[in-house]
Design an enzyme around this catalytic site. Structure first.
Site, short mmCIF file in Angstrom:
data_model
loop_
_atom_site.label_atom_id
_atom_site.label_comp_id
_atom_site.label_asym_id
_atom_site.label_seq_id
_atom_site.Cartn_x
_atom_site.Cartn_y
_atom_site.Cartn_z
N GLN A 1 1.33 -1.23 -0.29
CA GLN A 1 0.06 0.06 0.33
C GLN A 1 0.82 0.93 0.11
O GLN A 1 1.05 1.75 -0.35
CB GLN A 1 -0.73 0.20 1.88
CG GLN A 1 -1.71 1.00 0.92
CD GLN A 1 -3.24 1.07 1.89
OE1 GLN A 1 -3.66 0.61 1.92
NE2 GLN A 1 -2.70 0.39 3.50
N GLU B 1 2.03 2.71 -3.25
CA GLU B 1 0.34 4.09 -3.75
C GLU B 1 0.89 5.35 -3.66
O GLU B 1 0.87 6.23 -4.00
CB GLU B 1 -0.59 3.52 -3.79
CG GLU B 1 -0.63 2.57 -5.24
CD GLU B 1 -1.93 1.22 -5.09
OE1 GLU B 1 -0.97 0.39 -4.15
OE2 GLU B 1 -2.26 0.26 -5.41
N GLU B 2 0.71 5.28 -1.95
CA GLU B 2 0.79 6.60 -1.06
C GLU B 2 2.47 6.79 -1.91
O GLU B 2 2.38 8.35 -2.03
CB GLU B 2 1.13 6.35 0.89
CG GLU B 2 1.48 7.41 1.18
CD GLU B 2 1.74 6.78 2.79
OE1 GLU B 2 0.53 5.70 3.48
OE2 GLU B 2 1.88 7.62 3.61
N ARG B 3 3.35 6.28 -2.00
CA ARG B 3 4.39 7.16 -1.96
C ARG B 3 4.11 7.45 -3.48
O ARG B 3 5.05 8.60 -3.94
CB ARG B 3 5.50 6.48 -2.26
CG ARG B 3 6.02 5.78 -0.82
CD ARG B 3 7.17 4.86 -0.02
NE ARG B 3 7.23 4.43 1.67
CZ ARG B 3 7.13 3.94 2.07
NH1 ARG B 3 7.89 2.19 1.11
NH2 ARG B 3 7.34 3.95 3.12
N LEU C 1 1.98 10.93 -3.72
CA LEU C 1 3.14 11.77 -2.63
C LEU C 1 3.84 12.26 -3.94
O LEU C 1 4.19 13.49 -3.62
CB LEU C 1 3.74 11.57 -0.99
CG LEU C 1 2.82 11.56 0.01
CD1 LEU C 1 3.55 10.22 0.76
CD2 LEU C 1 2.29 11.83 0.33
#
Ligand SMILES: Cc1cc2nc3c(=O)[nH]c(=O)nc-3n(C[C@H](O)[C@H](O)[C@H](O)COP(=O)(O)OP(=O)(O)OC[C@H]3O[C@@H](n4cnc5c(N)ncnc54)[C@H](O)[C@@H]3O)c2cc1C
Length: 388
Positions: free
Chosen positions: A241, A244-246, A249
């Protein structure tokens, strides 16, 4: 990644939404230290913007990751950094594992409303004693019959005071022999459950329109069916997960940095010193050109990672490189631009000053620069971190 007419259309829809619904209100939300997530998310949900790459079965548009990336990039038109962050938590940080591994029950009751904008989501991984060292979390979820009983504390949780539910990383057992990873699970916790206390809103250097909370869990009972996927797999799910976050960002600040550069060029062109415009100095031209080149290189790196994602490949290396580069440019670009604005750059309401404060987080949140370097080193076979 090839940008098609359809990608551009989604980008334009998102940009228009930002210009009409977010930018006119953002200064007030910055002052208030919070934005009306429920109201904003509902409008976005109605446009389909909160579930672009989520399946149609949960109300999503069912498009591929390239469209999600276009959306993230368009969010860079926000004139503050806090709102893209709050939106990204909903779309790319709290929901990917739920979409990938959640049961039909969880998808129906938590993912579907998040995609519709009827519920606000949060991701709760970090703790006072464990941010970079995710495996060091202390929050426990003890199984009692058909329930988990959760105790612990989560720190710096975006959307924390407003969220309806959080995707919480917990220890669901003792550390198994030889590691700290196999005892973790992701659990969906409705934040109106008895024993949850999230009154402590944190006062921040930047991203002030996004609320960030400490969340305390004191014997919080949730149904066992709120477990995402399998017990003991939470660390693996969260690491997945994080990619996707990185990427979110990284992509969500490219346009903001572009805007810093173009607004600085406009300002320095009309501002005079020593009988010429500030921009007439070759040093200023070269610095802005160099920064713009760096930003374009970051964009290309993100697209390369997106191609890997679309091809179903592991994106850990590329996403970590993109996040590292974004974290560094998020500091360098606003700092260098602010300098060329002189005293005007030091004014609170100046756009570049806003980005100087807001983009500083990107070298820390979602894995600090040094954590990205550790992952990259390990993937390249340079050693990396030794196993605990
Ligand atoms: C505004 C904001 C919003 C956030 N939102 C969320 C959220 O919604 N959900 C969530 O779970 N978390 C959230 N976080 C937490 C964020 O992800 C953590 O702050 C981040 O992972 C760093 O953890 P830490 O603060 O504990 O830093 P620490 O782990 O204490 O590290 C401090 C510093 O030490 C250095 N360092 C650490 N490890 C190493 C190493 N191995 N080698 C070299 N140097 C190292 C780095 O420079 C690092 O910045 C948020 C944080 C902020 C500030």
């Amino acid at each position: 990644m090839q940008i098609t007419h359809e990608h551009q259309s989604l980008y334009d829809t998102t940009k228009r939404f930002i210009e009409e619904q977010i930018n006119p209100n953002s200064k007030e939300w910055e002052r208030d230290g919070i934005f009306p997530a429920r109201e904003v998310f509902k409008k976005m949900g109605d446009l389909g913007l909160l579930g672009i790459a989520k399946p149609e079965s949960v109300g999503g548009l069912g498009l591929d990751y390239g469209y999600q990336l276009m959306f993230a990039e368009a969010l860079g038109h926000c004139n503050v950094g806090g709102i893209p962050m709050a939106i990204g938590v909903q779309t790319d940080m709290a929901t990917p594992a739920l979409a990938r591994f959640g049961s039909d029950y969880l998808k129906e009751n938590f993912l579907k409303p998040a995609v519709a904008g009827d519920m606000v989501a949060a991701i709760a991984v970090s703790e006072p004693g464990a941010g970079s060292d995710v495996a060091g979390i202390k929050t426990t979820a003890r199984r009692e019959g058909d329930e988990y009983v959760i105790s612990g504390q989560k720190m710096w949780i975006t959307n924390g005071t407003q969220a309806d539910w959080a995707c919480v990383l917990c220890n669901t057992g003792d550390s198994p022999e030889g590691g700290r990873h196999g005892n973790k699970s992701l659990i969906v916790v409705p934040l109106d459950t008895k024993g949850v206390d999230r009154r402590t809103k944190l006062d921040k250097l930047g991203q002030r329109s996004s609320d960030t909370a400490i969340i305390f869990f004191d014997d919080v009972r949730v149904p066992a069916r709120n477990l995402i996927g399998s017990e003991g797999k939470g660390f693996t799910y969260q690491m997945q997960q994080f990619q996707e976050e990185r990427l979110f960002l990284s992509a969500s600040i490219v346009q903001a940095m572009d805007n810093c550069i173009s607004e600085t060029a406009t300002y320095t062109r009309q501002r005079n010193a020593f009988g010429q415009s500030i921009l007439d100095n070759q040093f200023v031209q070269f610095r802005l050109s160099e920064l713009k080149t760096e930003v374009e290189a970051l964009r290309a790196l993100i697209y390369r990672a997106a191609d890997d994602m679309l091809a179903g490949q592991d994106v850990t290396l590329m996403a970590s490189m993109a996040k590292l580069k974004a974290g560094k440019l998020g500091r360098e670009v606003p700092d260098a631009c602010l300098q060329f604005w002189g005293g005007q750059g030091f004014m609170w309401d100046n756009f570049v000053a806003q980005m100087y404060r807001d983009l500083r987080l990107h070298a820390i949140g979602g894995g600090a620069d040094e954590i990205m370097l550790g992952i990259i080193s390990k993937r390249l076979g340079f050693g990396g971190k030794k196993k605990a």
